[in-house]
Design a protein around this motif. Structure first.
Motif, PDB file in Angstrom:
ATOM      1  N   PRO A  93       0.831  -1.206   0.000  1.00 41.60           N
ATOM      2  CA  PRO A  93       0.000   0.000   0.000  1.00 41.60           C
ATOM      3  C   PRO A  93       0.866   1.257   0.000  1.00 41.60           C
ATOM      4  N   ASN A  94       0.296   2.344  -0.512  1.00 41.92           N
ATOM      5  CA  ASN A  94       1.016   3.618  -0.405  1.00 41.92           C
ATOM      6  C   ASN A  94       0.786   4.183   0.994  1.00 41.92           C
ATOM      7  N   VAL A  95       1.378   5.305   1.307  1.00 44.35           N
ATOM      8  CA  VAL A  95       1.309   5.867   2.657  1.00 44.35           C
ATOM      9  C   VAL A  95      -0.129   6.185   3.045  1.00 44.35           C
ATOM     10  N   ALA A  96      -0.902   6.778   2.147  1.00 40.56           N
ATOM     11  CA  ALA A  96      -2.291   7.134   2.456  1.00 40.56           C
ATOM     12  C   ALA A  96      -3.123   5.887   2.747  1.00 40.56           C
ATOM     13  N   GLU A  97      -2.952   4.846   1.941  1.00 35.19           N
ATOM     14  CA  GLU A  97      -3.687   3.593   2.168  1.00 35.19           C
ATOM     15  C   GLU A  97      -3.285   2.957   3.496  1.00 35.19           C
ATOM     16  N   ALA A  98      -2.003   2.987   3.805  1.00 41.81           N
ATOM     17  CA  ALA A  98      -1.514   2.407   5.054  1.00 41.81           C
ATOM     18  C   ALA A  98      -2.058   3.173   6.265  1.00 41.81           C
ATOM     19  N   CYS A  99      -2.125   4.493   6.171  1.00 47.40           N
ATOM     20  CA  CYS A  99      -2.687   5.297   7.265  1.00 47.40           C
ATOM     21  C   CYS A  99      -4.163   4.970   7.473  1.00 47.40           C
ATOM     22  N   ARG A 100      -4.904   4.855   6.373  1.00 46.25           N
ATOM     23  CA  ARG A 100      -6.333   4.507   6.493  1.00 46.25           C
ATOM     24  C   ARG A 100      -6.503   3.123   7.121  1.00 46.25           C
ATOM     25  N   ALA A 105      -8.162  14.493   8.548  1.00 41.49           N
ATOM     26  CA  ALA A 105      -8.503  14.126   7.172  1.00 41.49           C
ATOM     27  C   ALA A 105      -8.503  12.613   6.995  1.00 41.49           C
ATOM     28  N   VAL A 106      -7.501  11.927   7.544  1.00 38.88           N
ATOM     29  CA  VAL A 106      -7.436  10.467   7.439  1.00 38.88           C
ATOM     30  C   VAL A 106      -8.615   9.842   8.174  1.00 38.88           C
ATOM     31  N   ILE A 107      -8.903  10.316   9.378  1.00 40.53           N
ATOM     32  CA  ILE A 107     -10.014   9.781  10.165  1.00 40.53           C
ATOM     33  C   ILE A 107     -11.338  10.010   9.445  1.00 40.53           C
ATOM     34  N   ALA A 108     -11.510  11.188   8.855  1.00 41.69           N
ATOM     35  CA  ALA A 108     -12.741  11.488   8.114  1.00 41.69           C
ATOM     36  C   ALA A 108     -12.904  10.564   6.911  1.00 41.69           C
ATOM     37  N   GLU A 109     -11.814  10.275   6.206  1.00 45.41           N
ATOM     38  CA  GLU A 109     -11.874   9.357   5.067  1.00 45.41           C
ATOM     39  C   GLU A 109     -12.309   7.969   5.518  1.00 45.41           C
ATOM     40  N   VAL A 110     -11.745   7.505   6.630  1.00 46.48           N
ATOM     41  CA  VAL A 110     -12.095   6.179   7.148  1.00 46.48           C
ATOM     42  C   VAL A 110     -13.541   6.160   7.589  1.00 46.48           C
ATOM     43  N   GLU A 111     -13.996   7.185   8.265  1.00 46.19           N
ATOM     44  CA  GLU A 111     -15.394   7.244   8.703  1.00 46.19           C
ATOM     45  C   GLU A 111     -16.344   7.231   7.519  1.00 46.19           C
ATOM     46  N   ALA A 112     -15.980   7.950   6.445  1.00 42.06           N
ATOM     47  CA  ALA A 112     -16.805   7.966   5.241  1.00 42.06           C
ATOM     48  C   ALA A 112     -16.843   6.590   4.587  1.00 42.06           C
ATOM     49  N   GLU A 113     -15.691   5.923   4.531  1.00 38.67           N
ATOM     50  CA  GLU A 113     -15.630   4.569   3.941  1.00 38.67           C
ATOM     51  C   GLU A 113     -16.460   3.581   4.743  1.00 38.67           C
TER      52      GLU A 113
END
Length: 81
Positions: free
Chosen positions: A14-21, A66-74
């Motif tokens: 995974p890239n960094v953004a995917e790994a953080c999510r 931003a990362v937390i918001a992306e995960v919550e949306a997913e």
């Protein structure tokens, strides 16, 4: 990451953004009902720069939000809690 041909196909890292999510998703599942927030989670990224040297960075509160918001949306879209 390469694997032995006999063991199966090549695994894509995974890239960094995917790994953080992914990290936030896992931590959400293990936090005993607490809601993830930048006050409760500190996100840290370690990677190699173009010279192959190890660099590290602690995400700012806005980056963590931003990362937390992306995960919550997913998870909301998937109906996962």
């Amino acid at each position: 990451m390469k694997t032995d041909e006999a063991a199966g196909p090549e695994i894509e890292m995974p890239n960094v953004a995917e790994a953080c999510r992914l990290a936030v998703k896992v931590l959400n599942k293990t936090m005993d009902g607490a809601v993830a927030s930048p006050e409760k989670l500190e996100l840290f990224v370690m990677s190699l720069d173009e010279d192959g040297k190890c660099v590290h960075k602690t995400l700012s509160e806005d980056e963590a939000k931003a990362v937390i918001a992306e995960v919550e949306a997913e998870t909301a879209a998937a109906g996962d809690t």
